[in-house]
Design a protein around this motif. Structure first.
Motif, mmCIF file in Angstrom:
data_model
loop_
_atom_site.group_PDB
_atom_site.id
_atom_site.type_symbol
_atom_site.label_atom_id
_atom_site.label_comp_id
_atom_site.label_asym_id
_atom_site.label_seq_id
_atom_site.Cartn_x
_atom_site.Cartn_y
_atom_site.Cartn_z
ATOM 1 N N ILE A 3 0.871 -1.170 0.000
ATOM 2 C CA ILE A 3 0.000 0.000 0.000
ATOM 3 C C ILE A 3 0.903 1.214 0.000
ATOM 4 O O ILE A 3 1.820 1.321 0.802
ATOM 5 C CB ILE A 3 -0.932 0.038 1.226
ATOM 6 C CG1 ILE A 3 -2.034 -1.007 1.089
ATOM 7 C CG2 ILE A 3 -1.549 1.416 1.389
ATOM 8 C CD1 ILE A 3 -2.989 -1.030 2.249
ATOM 9 N N SER A 232 -7.819 -4.460 1.246
ATOM 10 C CA SER A 232 -6.841 -4.477 2.335
ATOM 11 C C SER A 232 -7.606 -4.579 3.634
ATOM 12 O O SER A 232 -8.467 -3.747 3.925
ATOM 13 C CB SER A 232 -5.991 -3.203 2.325
ATOM 14 O OG SER A 232 -5.161 -3.143 3.474
ATOM 15 N N PRO A 235 -5.302 -1.688 6.463
ATOM 16 C CA PRO A 235 -4.252 -0.972 5.725
ATOM 17 C C PRO A 235 -3.257 -0.227 6.595
ATOM 18 O O PRO A 235 -2.099 -0.064 6.194
ATOM 19 C CB PRO A 235 -5.053 -0.011 4.837
ATOM 20 C CG PRO A 235 -6.397 0.085 5.482
ATOM 21 C CD PRO A 235 -6.648 -1.226 6.127
ATOM 22 N N PRO A 239 0.076 -2.851 5.896
ATOM 23 C CA PRO A 239 0.012 -2.362 4.509
ATOM 24 C C PRO A 239 0.585 -3.343 3.497
ATOM 25 O O PRO A 239 0.382 -3.177 2.295
ATOM 26 C CB PRO A 239 0.852 -1.078 4.561
ATOM 27 C CG PRO A 239 1.787 -1.277 5.707
ATOM 28 C CD PRO A 239 1.004 -2.062 6.721
ATOM 29 N N VAL A 242 -2.342 -7.023 0.901
ATOM 30 C CA VAL A 242 -3.376 -6.621 -0.050
ATOM 31 C C VAL A 242 -3.756 -7.833 -0.878
ATOM 32 O O VAL A 242 -2.884 -8.587 -1.333
ATOM 33 C CB VAL A 242 -2.883 -5.486 -0.963
ATOM 34 C CG1 VAL A 242 -3.889 -5.203 -2.077
ATOM 35 C CG2 VAL A 242 -2.629 -4.222 -0.150
#
Length: 274
Positions: A3, A232, A235, A239, A242
Motif C-alpha cells: 500500500i 486491504s 491498511p 500495509p 493486499v
C-alpha cells in the motif's frame, strides 16, 4: 510495500482514522480501449490490462523507461490505482504515477506518487487524494527486465464504515492447499506435491448504517460476484497484506431497527489469487 499513500494527501476529518478500516478497490475505469503503453509484445498487448483475467497480461518489450496511460473523461472521481500479477517487485522496477487534469497536455501533469520500489510482486494499492483527471500515467523505470502486469485498476475505493466484527485469519496465512502425498508400500514417505492452492478469508461487518450500505456498497454487492476486486483488511497496521479476489457467495445484509435507524450486518466470503 503493497500500500502506497501519497505523502501530501490531506487527511480531512471525514478521512481521519479510516486507514484502520478495510479498503475495497472495486470501481475500475480501465477498459481495453482506453489503455496504451509505449512498448508491448504483439501477443501480450496493453489492451489485456482492460480485462480481469490474470492469465492474460501486458508485457513490455523494452527495459527502458516507459509509461502506461489510461484515458479518462475527467468526470469521475479517482483516488487509487492498483495492480496485480506483476513482476515490478522482483525486477526492481521503479513506479511513479501522475495525472493530467485539464485535458491539455501543454498544461502539464501533476505528480501523484513519487518513484517507489514495491519490494514484492504481490497486489498493490496506490492511494492519493481524490481528483478528476482526464488521464492517468504510470511511469516505469525497469532495472533487470521488461515489466509485466496482468491487472490494472484505476478508480475510487471504498473505505468501510465500520471495522470487522470478529476474529479473522490474516490474509498472508489464509491458504487452502490441496496436497498429494506419495507413500511406498513399505510405508516410506516419498514426498508431497501441491495440486491446488488459493487463499480464502471471511469478513463480517455489524451495525452498518443501511443508508451507507445502499450508497457506498450496494453496487459492489451486485457486481462483485462476477467482477474481482482489490482489498486491504487492515491498511494501517498491515500495509503489506493486499488481496485481489472475488466473492464466493452473495452479500445478503440482515437489517435490524434501532433507535438511530436501520442497521445491517453482512459477511464477505472471499477467495483470492495465491
Amino acid at each position: 510495500m503493497t500500500i502506497i499513500i501519497t505523502q501530501n494527501m490531506v487527511v480531512t476529518s471525514a478521512q481521519s482514522g479510516t486507514s484502520g478500516k478495510p479498503w475495497f478497490a472495486w470501481r475500475n475505469y480501465v477498459t481495453r480501449g482506453n489503455v496504451t503503453a509505449q512498448f508491448e509484445d504483439a501477443l501480450h498487448p496493453a489492451s489485456n490490462l482492460g480485462n480481469t483475467n490474470t492469465a492474460l497480461s501486458w508485457r513490455s518489450t523494452s527495459a527502458a523507461e516507459q509509461t502506461v496511460d489510461v484515458g479518462l473523461g475527467g468526470s469521475a472521481p479517482i483516488d487509487y490505482i492498483a495492480i496485480a500479477r506483476h513482476n515490478l517487485g522482483s525486477t526492481f522496477c521503479e513506479i511513479s504515477v501522475e495525472a493530467l487534469i485539464s485535458g491539455d497536455e501543454s498544461d502539464g501533469y501533476i505528480e501523484l506518487i513519487a518513484g517507489q520500489f514495491l519490494g514484492t510482486d504481490e497486489p498493490v494499492i496506490i492511494r492519493f487524494g481524490e481528483i478528476y483527471p482526464t488521464r492517468i500515467r504510470v511511469h516505469l523505470k525497469p532495472q533487470n527486465a521488461p515489466p509485466q502486469v496482468a491487472i490494472l485498476y484505476v478508480g475510487k475505493l471504498t473505505v468501510m464504515q465500520r471495522g470487522m466484527a470478529q476474529e479473522v485469519v490474516p490474509l498472508h496465512f489464509a491458504y487452502e492447499t490441496e496436497v498429494a502425498t506419495g507413500r511406498a508400500e513399505s510405508g516410506d514417505f516419498l514426498g508431497r506435491i501441491i495440486t491446488d492452492q488459493s487463499k480464502n478469508v471471511s469478513y463480517t461487518f455489524e451495525m452498518v448504517d443501511y443508508s451507507w450500505f445502499k450508497r457506498e456498497f450496494g453496487e459492489f454487492a451486485k457486481t462483485s460476484l462476477t467482477q474481482p476486486f482489490f482489498f486491504s483488511w487492515l491498511p494501517k497496521l498491515y500495509p503489506d497484506e493486499v488481496g485481489f479476489g472475488w466473492l464466493n457467495t452473495d452479500i445478503n445484509p440482515n437489517a435490524s431497527h434501532f433507535t438511530g435507524g436501520i442497521q445491517v450486518s453482512f459477511t464477505l466470503d472471499i477467495s483470492t489469487i495465491a
